[in-house]
Design a protein around this motif. Structure first.
Motif, PDB file in Angstrom:
ATOM      1  N   VAL A   1      28.325 174.015  93.970  1.00  0.00           N
ATOM      2  CA  VAL A   1      27.054 174.711  93.781  1.00  0.00           C
ATOM      3  C   VAL A   1      27.248 176.078  93.129  1.00  0.00           C
ATOM      4  O   VAL A   1      26.306 176.642  92.556  1.00  0.00           O
ATOM      5  CB  VAL A   1      26.316 174.849  95.138  1.00  0.00           C
ATOM      6  CG1 VAL A   1      26.988 175.897  96.013  1.00  0.00           C
ATOM      7  CG2 VAL A   1      24.850 175.150  94.929  1.00  0.00           C
ATOM      8  N   GLY A   2      28.462 176.591  93.128  1.00  0.00           N
ATOM      9  CA  GLY A   2      28.743 177.853  92.462  1.00  0.00           C
ATOM     10  C   GLY A   2      28.517 177.801  90.962  1.00  0.00           C
ATOM     11  O   GLY A   2      28.415 178.849  90.310  1.00  0.00           O
TER      12      GLY A   2
ATOM     13  N   ILE B   1      20.586 170.827  98.203  1.00  0.00           N
ATOM     14  CA  ILE B   1      21.586 171.880  97.996  1.00  0.00           C
ATOM     15  C   ILE B   1      21.261 172.681  96.738  1.00  0.00           C
ATOM     16  O   ILE B   1      21.326 173.917  96.722  1.00  0.00           O
ATOM     17  CB  ILE B   1      22.994 171.261  97.908  1.00  0.00           C
ATOM     18  CG1 ILE B   1      23.429 170.738  99.272  1.00  0.00           C
ATOM     19  CG2 ILE B   1      24.005 172.285  97.379  1.00  0.00           C
ATOM     20  CD1 ILE B   1      24.747 170.007  99.251  1.00  0.00           C
ATOM     21  N   ALA B   2      20.912 171.970  95.667  1.00  0.00           N
ATOM     22  CA  ALA B   2      20.600 172.631  94.405  1.00  0.00           C
ATOM     23  C   ALA B   2      19.406 173.571  94.554  1.00  0.00           C
ATOM     24  O   ALA B   2      19.440 174.724  94.103  1.00  0.00           O
ATOM     25  CB  ALA B   2      20.326 171.594  93.321  1.00  0.00           C
TER      26      ALA B   2
ATOM     27  N   LEU C   1      25.926 177.225  89.567  1.00  0.00           N
ATOM     28  CA  LEU C   1      24.592 177.742  89.282  1.00  0.00           C
ATOM     29  C   LEU C   1      24.553 179.270  89.206  1.00  0.00           C
ATOM     30  O   LEU C   1      23.529 179.844  88.822  1.00  0.00           O
ATOM     31  CB  LEU C   1      23.604 177.255  90.345  1.00  0.00           C
ATOM     32  CG  LEU C   1      23.420 175.735  90.437  1.00  0.00           C
ATOM     33  CD1 LEU C   1      22.445 175.381  91.536  1.00  0.00           C
ATOM     34  CD2 LEU C   1      22.946 175.174  89.096  1.00  0.00           C
ATOM     35  N   THR C   2      25.639 179.919  89.545  1.00  0.00           N
ATOM     36  CA  THR C   2      25.689 181.377  89.455  1.00  0.00           C
ATOM     37  C   THR C   2      25.545 181.818  87.999  1.00  0.00           C
ATOM     38  O   THR C   2      26.242 181.319  87.119  1.00  0.00           O
ATOM     39  CB  THR C   2      27.008 181.918  90.029  1.00  0.00           C
ATOM     40  OG1 THR C   2      27.131 181.513  91.388  1.00  0.00           O
ATOM     41  CG2 THR C   2      27.051 183.438  89.946  1.00  0.00           C
TER      42      THR C   2
ATOM     43  N   ASP D   1      18.103 174.866  97.356  1.00  0.00           N
ATOM     44  CA  ASP D   1      18.416 175.982  98.260  1.00  0.00           C
ATOM     45  C   ASP D   1      19.173 177.080  97.510  1.00  0.00           C
ATOM     46  O   ASP D   1      18.893 178.277  97.677  1.00  0.00           O
ATOM     47  CB  ASP D   1      19.260 175.498  99.441  1.00  0.00           C
ATOM     48  CG  ASP D   1      18.443 174.694 100.458  1.00  0.00           C
ATOM     49  OD1 ASP D   1      17.198 174.744 100.396  1.00  0.00           O
ATOM     50  OD2 ASP D   1      19.070 174.013 101.298  1.00  0.00           O
ATOM     51  N   GLN D   2      20.144 176.671  96.667  1.00  0.00           N
ATOM     52  CA  GLN D   2      20.943 177.651  95.930  1.00  0.00           C
ATOM     53  C   GLN D   2      20.102 178.372  94.877  1.00  0.00           C
ATOM     54  O   GLN D   2      20.199 179.598  94.725  1.00  0.00           O
ATOM     55  CB  GLN D   2      22.136 176.965  95.271  1.00  0.00           C
ATOM     56  CG  GLN D   2      23.055 177.897  94.493  1.00  0.00           C
ATOM     57  CD  GLN D   2      23.899 178.783  95.391  1.00  0.00           C
ATOM     58  OE1 GLN D   2      23.737 178.798  96.611  1.00  0.00           O
ATOM     59  NE2 GLN D   2      24.801 179.548  94.788  1.00  0.00           N
ATOM     60  N   LEU D   3      19.294 177.628  94.136  1.00  0.00           N
ATOM     61  CA  LEU D   3      18.461 178.243  93.097  1.00  0.00           C
ATOM     62  C   LEU D   3      17.475 179.240  93.710  1.00  0.00           C
ATOM     63  O   LEU D   3      17.250 180.326  93.167  1.00  0.00           O
ATOM     64  CB  LEU D   3      17.713 177.167  92.306  1.00  0.00           C
ATOM     65  CG  LEU D   3      18.586 176.287  91.406  1.00  0.00           C
ATOM     66  CD1 LEU D   3      17.795 175.093  90.889  1.00  0.00           C
ATOM     67  CD2 LEU D   3      19.154 177.090  90.232  1.00  0.00           C
TER      68      LEU D   3
ATOM     69  N   ALA E   1      28.039 171.016  97.955  1.00  0.00           N
ATOM     70  CA  ALA E   1      28.414 172.309  98.528  1.00  0.00           C
ATOM     71  C   ALA E   1      29.651 172.899  97.864  1.00  0.00           C
ATOM     72  O   ALA E   1      29.814 174.122  97.798  1.00  0.00           O
ATOM     73  CB  ALA E   1      28.644 172.160 100.031  1.00  0.00           C
TER      74      ALA E   1
ATOM     75  N   SER F   1      17.896 180.874  96.553  1.00  0.00           N
ATOM     76  CA  SER F   1      18.637 182.034  97.054  1.00  0.00           C
ATOM     77  C   SER F   1      19.051 182.968  95.922  1.00  0.00           C
ATOM     78  O   SER F   1      19.175 184.180  96.107  1.00  0.00           O
ATOM     79  CB  SER F   1      19.882 181.585  97.831  1.00  0.00           C
ATOM     80  OG  SER F   1      20.843 181.010  96.968  1.00  0.00           O
ATOM     81  N   LEU F   2      19.252 182.411  94.728  1.00  0.00           N
ATOM     82  CA  LEU F   2      19.628 183.214  93.567  1.00  0.00           C
ATOM     83  C   LEU F   2      18.417 183.788  92.835  1.00  0.00           C
ATOM     84  O   LEU F   2      18.564 184.556  91.880  1.00  0.00           O
ATOM     85  CB  LEU F   2      20.448 182.373  92.585  1.00  0.00           C
ATOM     86  CG  LEU F   2      21.832 181.906  93.059  1.00  0.00           C
ATOM     87  CD1 LEU F   2      22.427 180.912  92.063  1.00  0.00           C
ATOM     88  CD2 LEU F   2      22.768 183.097  93.243  1.00  0.00           C
TER      89      LEU F   2
END
Length: 368
Positions: A237-238, A258-259, A240-241, A261-263, A234, A265-266
């Motif tokens: 994870v930024g 986490i990875a 990945l922006t 979920d972030q990918l 957490a 969402s992006l």
């Protein structure tokens, strides 16, 4: 003259078209290099961009037309030309390019005395390339335009174990603008036996981070590699922006959730890989898995990816990996990425595939 995409390009070459008009085209030759030093030109042929060159009367120069040209070569330029001075070929690129230019432009000079292929050398700024030296493999194969399809990607490789390190090996040979390596683990001796390359004992004694070890190798070729020696959680994870494609080569568990979920969402497409091997009756067997997740289809990958925390203390737990299978899993993942980017044809459009070692069988899951 300039170097473009691993090819030597002569610009603004005067020629005569079938209507007897003087036009300008390009002569394109693949480069054979050793570092930044040219070698004896191979092959002796070139491509020509423009209309087919003719003599002063508008008659095509059939003597330099290469016969039986594969259709896919037209992706480089419209025409494929061939002329060879003798059995030994050209001694250098000056002789090769000057010969073709003289043959093609000599007829244009008959109609226009000012027509000349002699121009000023315009080298490309090295900073425009993501490579430290010219990538001439694509030019020799005639796939420059296909390779360029990969250039816009910023690729994240999450997990630099056996499979992730091979993914890096393949991706570093493409013109992606950036490669982000994310892994907090040390590079230890057992890692050396399932990863590309061969570290020295001295290098192993230094206990480098995996990302630093591999960046030091592949930065020799690719300029856009960034190393992040952290676990993805957490707080990190930024990283990945800005990523446009990702390879997940990490263990199942909370970090993977986490990875993903972030990918998602992006809106980033990604490939997740997995390997399950078991030792039974004195031999190894198992399955390699590749799952593609795209903004248009997330559910298939979700149904095939495990998020369960591995039971590392379990008496029956194991993490068997073998270098050749790590490499194969990486090949499956990288080829799926290239098919997604239209580098390779993609008739199946599958979002899941598996390779079973026992029966040497590759199966695709149902497409969406």
């Amino acid at each position: 003259m300039r170097v473009e995409g691993g090819s030597l390009v002569m610009l603004n070459v005067p020629y005569v078209n079938a209507k007897g008009e003087v036009k300008e085209g390009k002569i394109i030759s693949p480069l054979l290099l050793a570092g930044d030093v040219t070698q004896k030109p191979e092959p002796h042929t070139v491509h020509f961009e423009g209309e087919f060159p003719c003599d002063a009367g508008g008659k095509p120069l059939q003597a330099i037309s290469a016969c039986g040209v594969p259709a896919d070569l037209h992706a480089v330029a419209q025409y494929y030309l061939s002329t060879k001075p003798d059995a030994n070929g050209y001694t250098d690129y000056h002789q090769k390019m000057a010969t073709y230019a003289a043959i093609i432009s000599g007829h244009a000079t008959v109609l226009d005395r000012e027509a000349s292929p002699r121009k000023v050398w315009q080298p490309l700024d090295d900073e425009e390339s993501v490579f430290n030296y010219v990538e001439n493999a694509s030019g020799r194969a005639g796939i420059d335009k296909l390779t360029a399809l990969l250039a816009g990607d910023c690729v994240a490789i999450i997990g630099l174990g056996g499979t992730g390190s091979y993914v890096l090996d393949f991706v570093a040979k493409t013109p992606v603008r950036e490669i982000r390596l994310i892994d907090g683990d040390d590079f230890l001796q057992h890692n050396a036996f399932r990863a590309p390359g061969a570290p020295t004992a001295e290098q192993l004694r230094e206990v480098p981070k995996k990302v630093d070890h591999f960046r030091s190798i592949y930065a020799n070729m690719h300029r856009g590699i960034a190393a992040h020696a952290v676990a993805l959680d957490a707080s990190t994870v930024g990283l990945l922006t800005g990523v446009t494609f990702a390879f997940l080569c990490m263990d199942a568990g909370h970090g993977k959730r986490i990875a993903i979920d972030q990918l998602e969402s992006l809106g980033v497409p990604f490939v997740d890989v997995g390997m399950g091997l078991e030792l039974s009756n004195g031999t190894l067997g198992g399955i390699l898995r590749t799952s593609l997740s795209t903004p248009d289809c997330r559910d298939i990958a979700r149904s095939t990816i495990s998020f369960d925390e591995p039971d590392r203390d379990g008496i029956y737990s194991s993490n068997i990996q073998v270098a050749d299978l790590n490499a194969m899993n990486a090949v499956m993942a990288v080829m799926r990425w290239k098919r997604y980017r239209n580098f390779y044809r993609d008739f199946e459009g599958e979002f899941h595939s598996s390779f079973t070692t026992d029966v040497n069988m590759l199966l695709n899951g149902e497409p969406k």
